[in-house]
Design an enzyme around this catalytic site. Sequence first.
Site, PDB file in Angstrom:
ATOM      1  N   ASN A 192       0.851  -1.197   0.000  1.00  0.00           N
ATOM      2  CA  ASN A 192       0.000   0.000   0.000  1.00  0.00           C
ATOM      3  C   ASN A 192       0.880   1.239   0.000  1.00  0.00           C
ATOM      4  O   ASN A 192       2.109   1.148   0.008  1.00  0.00           O
ATOM      5  CB  ASN A 192      -0.965  -0.018   1.195  1.00  0.00           C
ATOM      6  CG  ASN A 192      -0.211  -0.087   2.510  1.00  0.00           C
ATOM      7  OD1 ASN A 192       0.583   0.789   2.827  1.00  0.00           O
ATOM      8  ND2 ASN A 192      -0.441  -1.148   3.264  1.00  0.00           N
ATOM      9  N   ASP A 208      -4.007  -6.321   4.626  1.00  0.00           N
ATOM     10  CA  ASP A 208      -5.021  -7.238   5.171  1.00  0.00           C
ATOM     11  C   ASP A 208      -4.926  -8.630   4.542  1.00  0.00           C
ATOM     12  O   ASP A 208      -5.365  -9.602   5.129  1.00  0.00           O
ATOM     13  CB  ASP A 208      -6.421  -6.663   4.929  1.00  0.00           C
ATOM     14  CG  ASP A 208      -6.673  -5.459   5.824  1.00  0.00           C
ATOM     15  OD1 ASP A 208      -6.236  -5.496   6.987  1.00  0.00           O
ATOM     16  OD2 ASP A 208      -7.267  -4.464   5.360  1.00  0.00           O
ATOM     17  N   LYS A 254      10.753 -16.321 -10.218  1.00  0.00           N
ATOM     18  CA  LYS A 254       9.965 -15.284 -10.885  1.00  0.00           C
ATOM     19  C   LYS A 254       8.927 -15.919 -11.829  1.00  0.00           C
ATOM     20  O   LYS A 254       9.272 -16.802 -12.619  1.00  0.00           O
ATOM     21  CB  LYS A 254      10.908 -14.374 -11.679  1.00  0.00           C
ATOM     22  CG  LYS A 254      10.200 -13.205 -12.309  1.00  0.00           C
ATOM     23  CD  LYS A 254      11.154 -12.344 -13.112  1.00  0.00           C
ATOM     24  CE  LYS A 254      10.363 -11.242 -13.807  1.00  0.00           C
ATOM     25  NZ  LYS A 254      11.110 -10.604 -14.872  1.00  0.00           N
ATOM     26  N   PHE A 301      -4.763   3.123  14.611  1.00  0.00           N
ATOM     27  CA  PHE A 301      -5.038   4.117  13.582  1.00  0.00           C
ATOM     28  C   PHE A 301      -6.135   3.567  12.692  1.00  0.00           C
ATOM     29  O   PHE A 301      -6.301   2.351  12.570  1.00  0.00           O
ATOM     30  CB  PHE A 301      -3.776   4.397  12.752  1.00  0.00           C
ATOM     31  CG  PHE A 301      -2.934   5.524  13.312  1.00  0.00           C
ATOM     32  CD1 PHE A 301      -2.285   5.390  14.527  1.00  0.00           C
ATOM     33  CD2 PHE A 301      -2.826   6.730  12.615  1.00  0.00           C
ATOM     34  CE1 PHE A 301      -1.531   6.428  15.056  1.00  0.00           C
ATOM     35  CE2 PHE A 301      -2.073   7.776  13.125  1.00  0.00           C
ATOM     36  CZ  PHE A 301      -1.423   7.631  14.356  1.00  0.00           C
ATOM     37  N   LYS A 361     -13.896   0.137  14.822  1.00  0.00           N
ATOM     38  CA  LYS A 361     -12.578  -0.485  15.049  1.00  0.00           C
ATOM     39  C   LYS A 361     -12.146  -0.324  16.504  1.00  0.00           C
ATOM     40  O   LYS A 361     -11.562  -1.234  17.093  1.00  0.00           O
ATOM     41  CB  LYS A 361     -11.521   0.158  14.130  1.00  0.00           C
ATOM     42  CG  LYS A 361     -11.647  -0.291  12.684  1.00  0.00           C
ATOM     43  CD  LYS A 361     -10.668   0.422  11.763  1.00  0.00           C
ATOM     44  CE  LYS A 361     -11.097   0.197  10.313  1.00  0.00           C
ATOM     45  NZ  LYS A 361     -10.309   0.980   9.351  1.00  0.00           N
ATOM     46  N   LYS A 373     -11.555  -3.829  18.325  1.00  0.00           N
ATOM     47  CA  LYS A 373     -10.159  -4.200  18.658  1.00  0.00           C
ATOM     48  C   LYS A 373      -9.824  -3.880  20.113  1.00  0.00           C
ATOM     49  O   LYS A 373      -8.683  -3.994  20.517  1.00  0.00           O
ATOM     50  CB  LYS A 373      -9.204  -3.504  17.679  1.00  0.00           C
ATOM     51  CG  LYS A 373      -9.504  -3.829  16.210  1.00  0.00           C
ATOM     52  CD  LYS A 373      -8.377  -3.463  15.261  1.00  0.00           C
ATOM     53  CE  LYS A 373      -8.849  -3.636  13.809  1.00  0.00           C
ATOM     54  NZ  LYS A 373      -7.755  -3.645  12.843  1.00  0.00           N
TER      55      LYS A 373
HETATM   56  N1  CTP Z   1      -3.991  -3.485  11.734  1.00  0.00           N
HETATM   57  C1  CTP Z   1      -3.245  -4.550  12.206  1.00  0.00           C
HETATM   58  N2  CTP Z   1      -3.189  -5.712  11.512  1.00  0.00           N
HETATM   59  C2  CTP Z   1      -3.867  -5.859  10.365  1.00  0.00           C
HETATM   60  C3  CTP Z   1      -4.642  -4.778   9.858  1.00  0.00           C
HETATM   61  C4  CTP Z   1      -4.671  -3.597  10.578  1.00  0.00           C
HETATM   62  O1  CTP Z   1      -2.611  -4.438  13.265  1.00  0.00           O
HETATM   63  N3  CTP Z   1      -3.792  -7.001   9.689  1.00  0.00           N
HETATM   64  C5  CTP Z   1      -4.057  -2.254  12.524  1.00  0.00           C
HETATM   65  C6  CTP Z   1      -3.416  -1.028  11.880  1.00  0.00           C
HETATM   66  O2  CTP Z   1      -2.060  -0.909  12.272  1.00  0.00           O
HETATM   67  C7  CTP Z   1      -4.263   0.113  12.403  1.00  0.00           C
HETATM   68  C8  CTP Z   1      -5.619  -0.523  12.646  1.00  0.00           C
HETATM   69  O3  CTP Z   1      -5.390  -1.922  12.692  1.00  0.00           O
HETATM   70  O4  CTP Z   1      -3.789   0.582  13.654  1.00  0.00           O
HETATM   71  C9  CTP Z   1      -6.642  -0.200  11.602  1.00  0.00           C
HETATM   72  O5  CTP Z   1      -6.152  -0.475  10.321  1.00  0.00           O
HETATM   73  P1  CTP Z   1      -7.032  -0.179   9.022  1.00  0.00           P
HETATM   74  O6  CTP Z   1      -6.277  -0.603   7.822  1.00  0.00           O
HETATM   75  O7  CTP Z   1      -7.557   1.226   9.098  1.00  0.00           O
HETATM   76  O8  CTP Z   1      -8.303  -1.078   9.256  1.00  0.00           O
HETATM   77  P2  CTP Z   1      -8.562  -2.600   9.144  1.00  0.00           P
HETATM   78  O9  CTP Z   1      -8.687  -3.178  10.513  1.00  0.00           O
HETATM   79  O10 CTP Z   1      -7.594  -3.260   8.236  1.00  0.00           O
HETATM   80  O11 CTP Z   1     -10.022  -2.596   8.528  1.00  0.00           O
HETATM   81  P3  CTP Z   1     -10.503  -2.159   7.040  1.00  0.00           P
HETATM   82  O12 CTP Z   1      -9.417  -2.623   6.109  1.00  0.00           O
HETATM   83  O13 CTP Z   1     -11.771  -2.900   6.889  1.00  0.00           O
HETATM   84  O14 CTP Z   1     -10.714  -0.670   7.048  1.00  0.00           O
END
Ligand code: CTP
Length: 420
Positions: free
Chosen positions: A210, A279, A289, A325, A339, A343
Amino acid sequence: MPMLRGREILLGVTGGIAAYKSVLLCRDLTRRGANVHVVMTKNAMNFVTPLTFQTISGNPVTHELFQLFSGSEIGHVSLADRAHALVVAPATANILGKVANGLADDFLSTMIMATRVPVLFAPAMNVVMWDSPAVQRNLAVLRDAGHHFVGPAAGELACGVEGRGKMADPGQIVEALEMVLTPNDLAGERVLITAGPTIEPIDPVRFVSNHSSGKMGYALARAARRRGAEVRLVSGPTALADPVGVAVTRVETAAEMRDAVLRDAPWSTVIVKAAAVCDWRPSETAAAKIKKRGGAPPALDLEPNPDILEELGRTKRPDQILVGFAAETGDLEVNAKAKLAAKRLDAIVANDVTAPGSGFHADTNAVRMFTADGREVGVPLMDKDRVADRVLGLVAKLRKGSQRQVAGKTPKGGAFWTEG
Ligand code: CTP
């Protein structure tokens, strides 16, 4: 600089040629909104006149031990009580010697002894004097007593010799003063921060990732360090230099980040998860490759990564403060609060990554912070260093709240005040 706006700063000027640079320092401090009171020693007045400092600071300049201020207040006590910090620039070998040995025979040395505010010395002297056993011994005593120092720098000295002894530049003194003024409200905390993206390999040359730059997490690590915390940073791949005084673990994938974070979690009293963790990851990583020749594009089969933050929330100790975050592109408040609850966080910092100036690569950010006890703090667009300070200010408040609860005073609200 907001850090200095409205601050009462005492500027002690002693008798060295660098006293002329203190005029620029005085101007710099005044321009940044500080109210500067200058105290000159008798010798300093051989180099610069009180009138110069009076004109620039807009305040009367003090130089006599028994000069009285408003009514019957004794000058040195009144000034020393009101100030936020005292800067001695230039600081000669003589003033360092006097303060280190408890002498108070003029206004400045008496005031330094009579004050509890932080004292910052900007020494300036000949290199041989600086290296002398007497000065080095006095420095050690002053450091032990908790006084702060900036410089001296190396360069050409007024006596024509090259070496260490030049007073730090006014800009550096201002920066050091800002450090001194930063509240040490995270002293004793062990803060674990995650930053940057993760990358999930498809094959040895390609990956899924990302846009995270890591800037927000690195700013948090620096700010936590400034506020006196011990800091560990677990970082995905970024182009940023390691923050000074911070232990950095570099990782690539979400699985590696999870391992590093779970290893350091028991050590931490505060965890701030600013990383943008992927995610999903490719279900399989090709060992070689993947070649494009002669075929249709390969289908990318994905599987979920572990949610590190969710795992931390499930397993967290009552004394740990957990901040997440939320990167959102819409329905910010609803998504962030969901969230926060799911969490089991103490607070969440939500930002709309599509808003101008708030994207992943920007140096600025605008956020809304929500706490588990239902408070909301809005942080308008500002640079990420200042946003980091706001986030850590909230952490310090959460800690104070949990200590109040431990002390048995009335809790202010819901769930999280009962922790700690
Ligand atoms: N986070 C994490 N591990 C993951 C995904 C997210 O620890 N596999 C943590 C991030 O570091 C952040 C928080 O969860 O502090 C929220 O991340 P975000 O990407 O905004 O949300 P997601 O939980 O991934 O949900 P969505 O993708 O549905 O918005």
